[in-house]
Write an enzyme that holds these catalytic residues in place. Structure first.
Site, PDB file in Angstrom:
ATOM      1  N   THR A  20      24.858   2.913  14.720  1.00 12.43           N
ATOM      2  CA  THR A  20      25.440   3.623  13.582  1.00 12.43           C
ATOM      3  C   THR A  20      24.401   4.456  12.853  1.00 12.43           C
ATOM      4  O   THR A  20      24.726   5.491  12.272  1.00 12.43           O
ATOM      5  CB  THR A  20      26.077   2.605  12.615  1.00 12.43           C
ATOM      6  OG1 THR A  20      27.137   1.967  13.297  1.00 12.43           O
ATOM      7  CG2 THR A  20      26.616   3.264  11.364  1.00 12.43           C
ATOM      8  N   TYR A  34      34.005   6.113  12.867  1.00 11.60           N
ATOM      9  CA  TYR A  34      33.061   7.154  13.283  1.00 11.60           C
ATOM     10  C   TYR A  34      32.612   6.812  14.690  1.00 11.60           C
ATOM     11  O   TYR A  34      32.996   5.775  15.229  1.00 11.60           O
ATOM     12  CB  TYR A  34      31.840   7.171  12.342  1.00 11.60           C
ATOM     13  CG  TYR A  34      31.172   5.812  12.273  1.00 11.60           C
ATOM     14  CD1 TYR A  34      31.549   4.867  11.330  1.00 11.60           C
ATOM     15  CD2 TYR A  34      30.195   5.450  13.204  1.00 11.60           C
ATOM     16  CE1 TYR A  34      30.975   3.598  11.303  1.00 11.60           C
ATOM     17  CE2 TYR A  34      29.617   4.190  13.186  1.00 11.60           C
ATOM     18  CZ  TYR A  34      30.015   3.271  12.246  1.00 11.60           C
ATOM     19  OH  TYR A  34      29.460   2.025  12.229  1.00 11.60           O
ATOM     20  N   SER A  67      25.043  -0.739  20.388  1.00  7.47           N
ATOM     21  CA  SER A  67      24.227  -1.870  20.819  1.00  7.47           C
ATOM     22  C   SER A  67      25.012  -2.984  21.505  1.00  7.47           C
ATOM     23  O   SER A  67      24.427  -3.822  22.190  1.00  7.47           O
ATOM     24  CB  SER A  67      23.415  -2.421  19.650  1.00  7.47           C
ATOM     25  OG  SER A  67      24.240  -3.079  18.730  1.00  7.47           O
ATOM     26  N   GLU A 294      25.866 -36.213  17.539  1.00  6.85           N
ATOM     27  CA  GLU A 294      27.150 -35.796  18.132  1.00  6.85           C
ATOM     28  C   GLU A 294      27.242 -36.061  19.638  1.00  6.85           C
ATOM     29  O   GLU A 294      28.277 -36.459  20.131  1.00  6.85           O
ATOM     30  CB  GLU A 294      27.457 -34.309  17.883  1.00  6.85           C
ATOM     31  CG  GLU A 294      27.597 -33.922  16.430  1.00  6.85           C
ATOM     32  CD  GLU A 294      28.969 -34.200  15.865  1.00  6.85           C
ATOM     33  OE1 GLU A 294      29.840 -34.693  16.614  1.00  6.85           O
ATOM     34  OE2 GLU A 294      29.174 -33.923  14.661  1.00  6.85           O
TER      35      GLU A 294
HETATM   36  N1  GLN Z   1      26.660  -0.714  12.309  1.00  9.42           N
HETATM   37  C1  GLN Z   1      26.408  -0.559  13.600  1.00  9.42           C
HETATM   38  O1  GLN Z   1      25.332  -0.156  14.002  1.00  9.42           O
HETATM   39  C2  GLN Z   1      27.509  -0.893  14.571  1.00  9.42           C
HETATM   40  C3  GLN Z   1      27.747   0.217  15.576  1.00  9.42           C
HETATM   41  C4  GLN Z   1      27.777  -0.233  17.009  1.00  9.42           C
HETATM   42  N2  GLN Z   1      28.808  -1.174  17.285  1.00  9.42           N
HETATM   43  C5  GLN Z   1      26.404  -0.736  17.421  1.00  9.42           C
HETATM   44  O2  GLN Z   1      26.055  -1.876  17.287  1.00  9.42           O
HETATM   45  O3  GLN Z   1      25.639   0.068  17.900  1.00  9.42           O
END
Ligand code: GLN
Length: 337
Positions: A20, A34, A67, A294
């Site tokens: 992101t 996005y 990722s 456990e």
């Molecule tokens: N906030 C993020 O970076 C999530 C975006 C995407 N799912 C990633 O991990 O790359």
């Protein structure tokens, strides 16, 4: 005069992998809708002119992905590049921009296998740069600030999100909609404010220079898989994972890594067949799994992941299995790292 200041600044390399922090949305109102992994590293760096006051920064695009799609091959590729840069006299610190979904896994992996005391900072963002109140710019600015500081040396791989400096070993993504997303059950190591770091504690577990693992000796990573537990769980997933070739299965258990009576006989049988069984917990705020609580781990020859969540337990198990398949040695490693 300018040449003089530049010579005094640390040299920091930004390795970009996507996520992101490199995301772009259709409008400034799109904080959650996005596309990740769209913006290149040069553009990310150019977007923060203030970086040039912190360090001599250059970028490299290692990959451009979200990722959740990172593979073991990607991890090794990134780890090798970090190692090459850390060995270079011209590099003082390394920043890795990363999607937040598996950021905690990559940070822990690097923490285990990079033989350097130079700062390695993994950073992401919860909102794309195109959104109102985007958090990536400040997170990256803080990452470069920490990477260029002498005090960050020897503290293992770090994560700078939301003004906090977290240990890459402990930190986990706890929520997926707030910018205050990354937490550690044991608290942050410090804060980074206006480009200056303030430290409060040190990691106690073995890492980087003090680790027995070295990326230079790891050719490939073995198959380690995770099976999730819940009420009415069956043994189907465990059997299927073993059949597909898993060398170890991380039991993402309820509570104290507890195991359903329906699943216990299957895990006993799989262990007899040579599969390592590692009990962890999927409780939200941080698990704490103890041996022979456990389940009789000594009797069944199982391993406990202690406070490592299932995804971090997978990382340590893969790295550990490159050295040993002895369950006692694995358990030692789970206590020490
Ligand atoms: N906030 C993020 O970076 C999530 C975006 C995407 N799912 C990633 O991990 O790359």
């Amino acid at each position: 005069k300018e040449v003089e200041t530049q010579a005094k600044l640390a040299n920091v390399v930004v390795l970009a992998t996507g996520g992101t922090i490199a995301g772009a949305g259709a409008s400034a109102a799109n904080s959650a809708t996005y596309q990740a992994a769209k913006v290149g590293v040069e553009q990310l760096i150019a977007g923060i002119p203030e970086l040039s006051k912190l360090a001599n920064v250059r970028g490299e695009q290692v990959m451009q992905i979200a990722s959740e799609s990172i593979t073991n091959e990607n991890l090794l590729q990134l780890g090798r590049r970090v190692s090459e840069l850390a060995d270079s006299k011209d590099v003082d610190g390394i920043v890795i921009t990363h999607g937040t979904d598996t950021l905690e896994e990559t940070a822990y992996f690097l923490n285990l296998v990079e033989k350097t005391d130079k700062p390695i900072i993994v950073v992401g963002s919860m909102r794309p740069g195109t959104a109102m109140s985007a958090d990536g710019m400040l997170n990256l600015y803080n990452a470069v600030a920490v990477a260029s500081s002498k005090e960050a040396r020897g503290k293992g791989v770090l994560v700078t999100m939301n003004d906090e400096i977290q240990s890459g070993r402990d930190v986990s993504k706890m929520i997926n909609i707030k910018t205050e997303a990354f937490k550690s059950a044991w608290g942050p190591l410090g804060m980074v404010v206006e480009g200056k770091s303030y430290w409060f504690r040190l990691p106690a577990k073995r890492h980087t220079m003090d680790s027995e693992f070295d990326i230079k000796n790891i050719k490939s990573l073995p198959d380690v898989e995770i099976a999730y537990s819940y009420g009415n769980v069956s043994d189907t997933a465990y059997k299927a994972l073993a059949q597909s070739g898993a060398k170890a299965i991380i039991h993402a258990g309820t509570g104290n890594g507890s195991v359903s009576s329906r699943v216990v006989p299957t895990l006993q049988a799989l262990r007899k067949d040579g599969v390592q069984i590692i009990r962890s917990s999927h409780v939200n705020a941080g698990g704490f799994v103890l041996r022979n609580a456990e389940q009789p781990d000594d009797k069944y020859d199982w391993v406990v992941a202690h406070d490592l969540n299932p995804q971090k337990a997978r990382i340590l198990a893969m790295v550990a299995l490159t050295k040993t398949n002895d369950s006692k040695e694995l358990q030692r490693m789970f206590w020490e790292y």
